[in-house]
Design a protein around this motif. Structure first.
Motif, short mmCIF file in Angstrom:
data_model
loop_
_atom_site.label_atom_id
_atom_site.label_comp_id
_atom_site.label_asym_id
_atom_site.label_seq_id
_atom_site.Cartn_x
_atom_site.Cartn_y
_atom_site.Cartn_z
N ALA A 538 0.83 -1.12 0.17
CA ALA A 538 0.19 -0.38 -0.11
C ALA A 538 0.85 1.34 -0.21
N VAL A 539 0.18 2.29 -0.58
CA VAL A 539 0.76 3.55 -0.91
C VAL A 539 0.50 4.47 0.65
N GLN A 540 0.58 5.86 0.79
CA GLN A 540 0.41 6.72 1.70
C GLN A 540 0.32 7.80 0.73
N LEU A 541 -0.03 8.31 0.26
CA LEU A 541 -0.57 9.81 -0.64
C LEU A 541 -0.88 10.69 0.41
N THR A 542 -0.03 12.14 0.02
CA THR A 542 -0.42 13.10 1.32
C THR A 542 -1.28 14.01 -0.47
N MET A 543 -2.20 13.85 -0.53
CA MET A 543 -2.57 15.14 -1.92
C MET A 543 -2.77 16.78 -1.74
N ASN A 544 -2.68 17.27 -2.41
CA ASN A 544 -3.10 19.23 -1.86
C ASN A 544 -4.23 19.51 -2.60
N ILE A 545 -5.35 19.46 -2.70
CA ILE A 545 -7.05 18.80 -3.37
C ILE A 545 -7.79 20.73 -3.31
N SER A 546 -7.46 21.41 -3.82
CA SER A 546 -6.94 22.92 -3.72
C SER A 546 -9.03 23.37 -4.19
N VAL A 547 -9.02 23.29 -3.67
CA VAL A 547 -10.89 23.39 -3.65
C VAL A 547 -11.36 25.03 -3.48
N THR A 548 -10.69 25.75 -3.60
CA THR A 548 -10.29 27.63 -4.09
C THR A 548 -9.87 27.23 -6.17
N ASP A 549 -9.34 26.67 -6.06
CA ASP A 549 -9.28 26.23 -7.99
C ASP A 549 -9.63 25.62 -8.41
N MET A 550 -11.53 24.89 -7.92
CA MET A 550 -12.82 24.43 -8.47
C MET A 550 -13.68 24.97 -7.75
N GLY A 551 -13.49 26.42 -6.84
CA GLY A 551 -14.23 27.30 -7.55
C GLY A 551 -15.47 26.88 -6.13
N PHE A 552 -14.95 26.36 -4.87
CA PHE A 552 -15.72 26.67 -4.09
C PHE A 552 -14.84 27.31 -2.97
N ASP A 553 -16.20 27.16 -2.47
CA ASP A 553 -15.69 28.88 -0.61
C ASP A 553 -14.65 27.76 0.50
N LYS A 554 -13.27 28.68 -0.07
CA LYS A 554 -12.51 28.60 1.00
C LYS A 554 -12.95 28.18 2.16
N THR A 555 -13.82 28.79 2.71
CA THR A 555 -13.75 29.26 4.73
C THR A 555 -15.03 27.49 4.66
N SER A 579 -5.65 20.91 2.05
CA SER A 579 -4.42 20.95 1.12
C SER A 579 -3.26 20.05 1.45
N THR A 580 -3.74 19.30 2.60
CA THR A 580 -2.43 18.26 2.97
C THR A 580 -3.82 16.91 3.32
N PHE A 581 -4.30 16.68 2.52
CA PHE A 581 -5.31 15.00 2.90
C PHE A 581 -4.03 14.22 2.64
N SER A 582 -4.91 13.37 3.07
CA SER A 582 -3.14 11.73 3.82
C SER A 582 -4.55 10.85 3.32
N VAL A 583 -4.48 9.68 2.42
CA VAL A 583 -5.13 8.81 2.35
C VAL A 583 -4.05 7.26 2.12
N LEU A 584 -4.64 6.77 2.14
CA LEU A 584 -4.16 5.12 2.22
C LEU A 584 -4.92 4.54 0.79
N VAL A 585 -4.33 4.00 0.28
CA VAL A 585 -4.31 3.50 -0.87
C VAL A 585 -4.21 2.08 -1.16
N PRO A 586 -4.61 1.37 -1.22
CA PRO A 586 -4.08 -0.64 -0.49
C PRO A 586 -3.03 -0.96 -1.72
N ARG A 587 -2.84 -2.34 -1.72
CA ARG A 587 -1.49 -2.59 -3.16
C ARG A 587 -2.78 -2.64 -4.30
N ASP A 588 -2.37 -2.70 -5.26
CA ASP A 588 -3.67 -3.25 -6.74
C ASP A 588 -3.51 -4.56 -6.01
#
Length: 608
Positions: A538-555, A579-588
């Motif tokens: 498995a891999v642990q990913l830290t993702m930067n999901i920028s909701v403001t770039d997708m038109g969402f309210d940053k608050t 912006s620092t969202f972490s997920v564990l993606v199981p092995r393929d």
């Protein structure tokens, strides 16, 4: 060896074959169906080719053309002019190499440059693609091997029929595909690899009795439509086989009655008086310049539309004598006339685009969103993971492209902004089992072969643990694509795609990192797709999901739900946490492995 340049223009006026045998003087006349053109020869002397029309012949208008042969190692190129506006050019391998002077493309070939206008200047389809194309998930079926009601049959080519395929429509509906590419329906034979295939078509305007009768095909199409599944027929665009009903005996001239009854449909230079097939794929090539051919061609496919209610066509090739643009242009009247009759159809080519093509996108990128640009036209592209030509000329083996990879299937195809094209068996990681008649030689038989088209579905494999798990995961993915079709669709012109930067938290190298992406509706919802192609960990990913770039309210707060593994708990977070969202993606390679598919929406009242 470099491919010859392809030229566009009107239909070729000459078709002949030149054999270059080295130095010396060789005169090769051009053949027609009944003998030789007395009016045209090509002469080779030392390092020079000469086009020589006979005095008073109908070809005299070409004048005398001369060109030089220049060698560079094993590569030889030829170029000579035969009139101020007509030039032939090409490349070929030295030695005894055949060059086809024609209006088509044969790999190493000679091609005619023509500067006047005509259908070869075709630049795009005459009709827009239907709206339903955006929701396509295409599933290719070779009908003789897809079901086996009577085993492999006495000829070892499979016993599947329209009726036995219709019995599997509930399976296709449950799987979640939205279109079937039917790679077999018309009269055909075992010209290729010693098994029956649509690519060895005898005549496309009649139903193959081995599959059933016309009414059986009509009932199959009706059943698929009732299940919400469109139907594409596979069209061999370049020609028909010489012999009917059995493997060719190439010492005998054609016995296919279709050729004899409609000689004006074909280039007769694709077979000669002693019956040696010299057309592309050792078949007789259609003459797209023939008006009688064009009328029959249009009537044939309009009949499948009007009488059988099919929804579109997949065009094999174009890979014959005629220019690809000539072949594609022939579909303009078909699509226009169908639209006038109230039926919008979709057409896709194997190697050329109409509304889209089979091989638009290579499913190899690990950063899918990096180069996304929202187009203004050519909105649809497809991605194919398993090509039925896998194993071409090879021994038996596993030539599927998916091979149980949820990462590859989901990230590259099902959740992308492309039309996913699956070959039957992809969905369950089946181990290929080949029809007994399948041979390795394209024409000559030989040892057992591995052409993926010639595999048969062993339905007992679906109950085996590995295959059953993959089948469940494919069904889950297609169900997500359908339920979230306002975001996950194939119309790139209206798609919103964002690259999601990510880092691997549990590895020293990012070489295995596939960069996540988001499909989104601005300010409403986003679906984030992350993949792990590793079969070992498995891999642990830290993702930067920028909701403001997708038109969402940053608050705002957001609910995050795992659509693929629905047993995972939902979470509620602030925009800053995404912006620092972490997920564990199981092995393929395992059930619910290889993927994370996260739906991000503004938080509703109550708990997520």
């Amino acid at each position: 060896m470099a491919k010859p340049q392809e030229f566009v223009g009107v239909q070729a006026l000459i078709i002949c074959t030149v054999f270059v045998t080295g130095t010396g003087c060789t005169v090769i006349p051009c053949h027609n169906a009944t003998g030789l053109y007395s009016g045209l020869t090509i002469t080779q002397k030392n390092q020079q080719l000469t086009l020589l029309p006979s005095p008073g012949s109908s070809y005299a208008r070409f004048g005398r053309g001369t060109g030089n042969v220049s060698a560079n190692g094993q590569d030889v190129s030829v170029e000579f002019e035969v009139s101020p506006n007509l030039t032939w050019s090409g490349q070929f391998v030295g030695g005894c190499a055949a060059l086809f002077i024609s209006g088509g493309r044969h790999g190493p070939s000679m091609q005619l440059l023509r500067d006047d206008s005509g259908p070869q200047n075709w630049t795009g389809p005459a009709t827009p693609p239907p709206d339903w194309v955006k929701d396509l998930a295409i599933y290719e079926i070779a009908p003789r091997g897809f079901t086996s009601p009577n085993g492999v049959g006495p000829d070892g080519m499979g016993t599947g029929t329209f009726a036995s395929l219709q019995a599997q429509v509930p399976y296709l509906r449950q799987l979640g595909v939205t279109a079937v590419w039917l790679a077999g329906y018309c009269n055909a034979n075992a010209h290729f690899f010693s098994i029956w295939s649509v690519y060895a078509t005898e005549r496309p305007d009649s139903i193959d009795p081995a599959l059933g009768e016309e009414n059986d095909l009509k009932q199959l199409v009706s059943a698929l439509h009732a299940a919400g599944i469109k139907v594409f027929l596979d069209v061999v665009t370049h020609g028909v086989t010489f012999l009917a009903g059995e493997q060719e005996n190439r010492s005998i001239l054609t016995s296919n009655p279709f050729l004899a009854s409609h000689p004006d449909y074909f280039f007769h230079e694709t077979y000669n008086p002693v019956g040696k097939a010299s057309g592309k794929w050792l078949m007789a090539d259609y003459n797209y310049a023939s008006s009688t051919f064009q009328r029959w061609w249009q009537t044939t496919w309009l009949t499948y539309i009007s009488d059988f209610d099919v929804d579109g066509f997949r065009l094999d090739g174009p890979n014959g004598i005629s220019f690809p643009s000539e072949v594609m242009a022939a579909w303009d009247n078909i699509t226009r006339m169908a639209a006038r009759a109230g039926k919008q159809i979709a057409v896709f080519g194997e190697m050329e685009r109409y509304h889209f093509s089979e091989h638009d996108i290579a499913p190899t990128t690990t950063d899918l969103a990096a180069n996304f640009r929202q187009p203004s036209d050519n909105c649809f592209q497809s991605v194919m993971l398993s090509c039925h030509d896998g194993g071409f000329d090879q021994p038996p083996g596993n030539y599927y492209g998916v091979k149980g990879s949820r990462a590859r299937l989901g990230y590259s195809a099902i959740f992308s902004w492309h039309i996913p094209v699956l070959f039957s068996g992809d969905e369950a990681d089946l181990t290929p089992e080949y029809l007994p008649a399948l041979k390795q030689g394209c024409y000559s038989g030989g040892a057992p072969g591995g052409w993926l088209y010639g595999s048969q579905i062993n339905w007992t494999q679906f109950s085996e643990p590995r295959q059953a798990a993959m089948h469940r995961d494919t069904t889950r993915m297609l169900a997500i694509r359908k339920s979230e079709s306002d975001v996950i669709h194939a119309n790139a012109c209206i798609a919103h795609v964002a690259r999601v930067p990510a880092q691997l938290a549990n590895a020293s190298s990012s070489s295995a990192l596939w960069i996540p992406y988001a499909r989104y509706l601005p300010g409403k919802k986003a679906i984030v797709v992350a993949a792990n192609p590793s079969n070992s960990s498995a891999v642990q990913l830290t993702m930067n999901i920028s909701v403001t770039d997708m038109g969402f309210d940053k608050t705002a707060q957001f609910d995050v739900v795992d659509l693929f593994n629905t047993s995972a708990p939902a979470t509620r977070v602030f925009a800053a946490e995404l912006s620092t969202f972490s997920v564990l993606v199981p092995r393929d390679g395992i059930e619910l492995g290889g993927l994370k598919v996260l739906k991000v929406t503004p938080a509703s009242t109550g708990t997520p």
